[in-house]
Design a protein around this motif. Structure first.
Motif, PDB file in Angstrom:
ATOM      1  N   UNK A  46       0.840  -1.127   0.095  1.00  0.00           N
ATOM      2  CA  UNK A  46      -0.092   0.045  -0.055  1.00  0.00           C
ATOM      3  C   UNK A  46       1.025   1.353  -0.017  1.00  0.00           C
ATOM      4  N   UNK A  47       0.375   2.262  -0.884  1.00  0.00           N
ATOM      5  CA  UNK A  47       1.413   3.493  -1.035  1.00  0.00           C
ATOM      6  C   UNK A  47       0.388   4.556  -1.286  1.00  0.00           C
ATOM      7  N   UNK A  48       0.740   5.537  -0.464  1.00  0.00           N
ATOM      8  CA  UNK A  48      -0.234   6.704  -0.639  1.00  0.00           C
ATOM      9  C   UNK A  48      -0.139   7.406  -2.017  1.00  0.00           C
ATOM     10  N   UNK A  49      -1.317   7.804  -2.267  1.00  0.00           N
ATOM     11  CA  UNK A  49      -2.604   8.102  -1.663  1.00  0.00           C
ATOM     12  C   UNK A  49      -3.482   7.133  -1.623  1.00  0.00           C
ATOM     13  N   UNK A  50      -3.181   5.710  -2.208  1.00  0.00           N
ATOM     14  CA  UNK A  50      -3.874   4.688  -2.265  1.00  0.00           C
ATOM     15  C   UNK A  50      -4.303   4.271  -0.771  1.00  0.00           C
ATOM     16  N   UNK A  51      -5.182   3.699  -0.543  1.00  0.00           N
ATOM     17  CA  UNK A  51      -5.847   3.041   0.734  1.00  0.00           C
ATOM     18  C   UNK A  51      -6.554   1.746   0.376  1.00  0.00           C
ATOM     19  N   UNK A  52      -6.567   0.874   1.523  1.00  0.00           N
ATOM     20  CA  UNK A  52      -7.373  -0.347   1.297  1.00  0.00           C
ATOM     21  C   UNK A  52      -8.661   0.244   1.848  1.00  0.00           C
ATOM     22  N   UNK A  53      -9.887  -0.150   0.867  1.00  0.00           N
ATOM     23  CA  UNK A  53     -11.123   0.130   1.265  1.00  0.00           C
ATOM     24  C   UNK A  53     -11.832  -0.520   2.151  1.00  0.00           C
ATOM     25  N   UNK A  64     -14.689   9.075   8.386  1.00  0.00           N
ATOM     26  CA  UNK A  64     -13.789   7.865   8.217  1.00  0.00           C
ATOM     27  C   UNK A  64     -14.254   7.020   7.014  1.00  0.00           C
ATOM     28  N   UNK A  65     -15.557   6.592   7.195  1.00  0.00           N
ATOM     29  CA  UNK A  65     -16.222   5.905   6.052  1.00  0.00           C
ATOM     30  C   UNK A  65     -15.876   6.498   4.571  1.00  0.00           C
ATOM     31  N   UNK A  66     -16.290   7.964   4.634  1.00  0.00           N
ATOM     32  CA  UNK A  66     -16.403   8.610   3.498  1.00  0.00           C
ATOM     33  C   UNK A  66     -14.942   8.527   2.808  1.00  0.00           C
ATOM     34  N   UNK A  67     -13.922   8.838   3.613  1.00  0.00           N
ATOM     35  CA  UNK A  67     -12.448   8.738   3.433  1.00  0.00           C
ATOM     36  C   UNK A  67     -12.294   7.352   2.770  1.00  0.00           C
ATOM     37  N   UNK A  68     -12.473   6.428   3.579  1.00  0.00           N
ATOM     38  CA  UNK A  68     -12.037   4.962   3.050  1.00  0.00           C
ATOM     39  C   UNK A  68     -12.907   4.006   2.366  1.00  0.00           C
ATOM     40  N   UNK A  69     -13.835   4.742   1.378  1.00  0.00           N
ATOM     41  CA  UNK A  69     -14.764   3.736   0.599  1.00  0.00           C
ATOM     42  C   UNK A  69     -14.456   4.633  -0.788  1.00  0.00           C
ATOM     43  N   UNK A  70     -15.028   3.797  -1.685  1.00  0.00           N
ATOM     44  CA  UNK A  70     -14.688   4.162  -3.197  1.00  0.00           C
ATOM     45  C   UNK A  70     -16.232   4.479  -3.684  1.00  0.00           C
TER      46      UNK A  70
END
Length: 168
Positions: free
Chosen positions: A56-63, A162-168
């Protein structure tokens, strides 16, 4: 220290669908557990165990997602990451860190309880994390669920940001 690009090339990593990040499966047991010997939440046979490399490398995240089994994360290289774990029954959020700095509270290995929602972010915006993930009984994509953002916000409104930030 090797760079993220070094690991991506050396380990032949590829994008992980829906979740985000890069991965490569490195182990899938050649023996299976019969469906009738597994809990009812499983449909079909499962290998004894599976394991992947995960980068994992920013700005990517695990949703945010969940699986039917426990998932063990192992730290290998890079900087630390935070696992954002929501208990589906209580809505309680825990945020343990995976990394090598145990004096700062990071852990070399973390277990995600089965059925818990979880996401991951790299703590250093200029860093990356190389981890391993082990699942038993073994993972199949039939075990993966990434609930819609709207569904998660409705169920856990106290974690909307947090959910908004970490969902697609």
């Amino acid at each position: 220290m090797p760079t993220a690009a070094d690991w991506i090339d050396h380990l032949d990593l590829e994008p992980l669908p829906e979740e985000g990040g890069l991965y490569r499966e490195i182990y899938r047991a050649d023996e299976s557990i019969a469906a009738d010997a597994l809990p009812q939440r499983f449909e079909g046979d499962r290998p004894f165990s599976t394991s992947i490399y995960y980068l994992l490398e920013p700005p990517e995240f695990s949703a945010f997602h969940r699986i039917q089994q426990e998932e063990i994360w192992h730290f290998y290289d890079g900087t630390s990451c935070t696992l954002h774990i929501i208990d589906p029954e209580t809505g309680t959020l825990s945020q343990p860190m995976l990394g090598r700095d145990v004096r700062a509270g990071e852990q070399l290995q973390l277990v995600i309880p089965r059925g818990h929602l979880f996401a991951a972010t790299v703590n250093d915006p200029a860093g990356y994390v190389l981890a391993g993930c082990t699942v038993a009984p073994g993972f199949t994509f039939a075990d993966f669920e990434a609930p819609a953002r709207e569904t998660l916000v409705q169920r856990y409104p106290h974690h909307t940001d947090l959910i908004t930030q970490l969902t697609r």
